[in-house]
Design an enzyme around this catalytic site. Structure first.
Site, PDB file in Angstrom:
ATOM      1  N   GLU A  79       0.840  -1.200   0.000  1.00 24.45           N
ATOM      2  CA  GLU A  79       0.000   0.000   0.000  1.00 24.45           C
ATOM      3  C   GLU A  79       0.878   1.255   0.000  1.00 24.45           C
ATOM      4  OE1 GLU A  79      -3.984  -0.445   2.165  1.00 24.45           O
ATOM      5  OE2 GLU A  79      -2.629  -1.670   3.389  1.00 24.45           O
ATOM      6  N   GLY A  89      21.573   8.329   7.946  1.00 23.58           N
ATOM      7  CA  GLY A  89      22.219   9.150   8.961  1.00 23.58           C
ATOM      8  C   GLY A  89      21.396   9.397  10.212  1.00 23.58           C
TER       9      GLY A  89
END
Length: 344
Positions: free
Chosen positions: A221, A287
């Site tokens: 979805e 990060g």
């Protein structure tokens, strides 16, 4: 001539008025075709080796159909049909899996993926964008953009409507192949070159790009971006996303392991191992600072998300009080809705 081929296919397609290929349809592409078929085709087409795109005349198709009748009945039947075509025909013979060098070669590579003959990253697509013309996909097929206005006028003068569904380099997959055992609620959201595994359900807001896909079974979805492969038993919640190889310019390959759940409106920029869960609304990039917690919920260390990439049994969530991204071991494997997937 006796030699191994990586792939061979006979197709019918569309050219513009200058004879430039716009798209090609291959009903039965072959991967690693048998030597006898290769030798017969090479002899009939004058193939001399290497990767070649050869014009296929109706007479050649008819003669090749007869020659292949005892070797490959399915290919012979296809060529018999192609021999009746009023559209241009093409034969593509690939000695090796190298970067495509023509539009028919590029379309063959995309067909290999959508026919489940190769998986994402399993065939070279280097430079493919330059070989895929940007065309208008219409209810009358592919039309060169330079010829579109005239074709629209011609239709109107006949009291007809030329409907343009999209303007893009890639067509929708289901105009070329519908893989077995899948549900696709909105076919416009799955591009040719997608690999859609058996048992996959793609809901209306789900999207699967080329050179990406699912092992199946699974529920999609969210967005499966270019280069991303989703393992069996994994679900992508509504509005979630995966950072593809085209998104950040990095060379890290994003993937989703088996039995994973990416919650609604969440996203990943790192590969996930098996049985991982990403909380709804949480977007993890390489990060992102992640607080790793032990079984008692105590802080062990803070790492960058890239340091836990690919590890199994992770639960990634955001602390609702502090806002910190936390990682715990996910002891509960995600179970698919068995009733839903049993009826694909």
């Amino acid at each position: 001539m006796s030699q191994h081929l990586y792939s061979i296919a006979f197709g019918v397609g569309t050219q513009n008025r200058q004879g430039t290929w716009l798209e090609v349809f291959y009903a039965l592409p072959l991967l690693n075709p048998p030597a006898e078929l290769v030798a017969t085709a090479a002899n009939a087409l004058g193939y001399t080796g290497g990767n070649q795109t050869l014009a296929l005349s109706n007479n050649q198709a008819h003669d090749l159909a007869g020659a292949l009748k005892q070797i490959d009945a399915a290919q012979a039947a296809l060529l018999t049909r192609l021999a009746e075509s009023r559209k241009p025909l093409v034969a593509v013979l690939l000695a090796e899996d190298s970067a495509p060098a023509s539009t028919p070669e590029a379309y063959l590579k995309l067909h290999l993926l959508s026919h489940r003959l190769v998986k994402p990253h399993g065939t070279s697509l280097a430079g493919i964008f330059a070989l895929l013309p940007n065309v208008a996909w219409t209810n009358e097929g592919a039309i060169d953009l330079a010829e579109l206005a005239e074709r629209q006028l011609e239709a109107r003068l006949k009291g007809e409507l030329l409907e343009v569904f999209s303007v893009d380099k890639f067509p929708k997959m289901t105009d070329y192949v519908v893989p077995s055992g899948v549900r696709i609620a909105d076919t416009a959201r799955v591009r040719l070159g997608a690999y859609v595994g058996e048992g996959t359900t793609i809901m209306h807001e789900g999207f699967v790009n080329f050179n990406a896909g699912t092992a199946g079974p699974g529920m999609i979805e969210g967005r499966v971006s270019a280069g991303v492969f989703v393992g069996k038993g994994s679900d992508l919640g509504g509005g979630c996303s995966t950072m593809g190889t085209l998104s950040g310019g990095g060379n890290i390959v994003i993937s989703v392991g088996e039995g994973c759940l990416i919650g609604a409106n969440a996203g990943i920029g790192i590969p996930l191992g098996d049985r991982c869960t990403v909380e709804s609304g949480l977007y993890i990039t390489a990060g992102t600072k992640v607080a790793v917690l032990d079984d008692q919920g105590s802080l062990v260390e803070v790492v960058k998300a890239r340091d836990i990439a690919g590890q199994n049994d992770l639960l990634l969530r955001r602390n609702s009080q502090t806002g910190a991204v936390e990682c715990k071991t996910n002891k509960t494997a995600v179970e698919l809705n068995e009733v839903l997937h049993a009826h694909n």
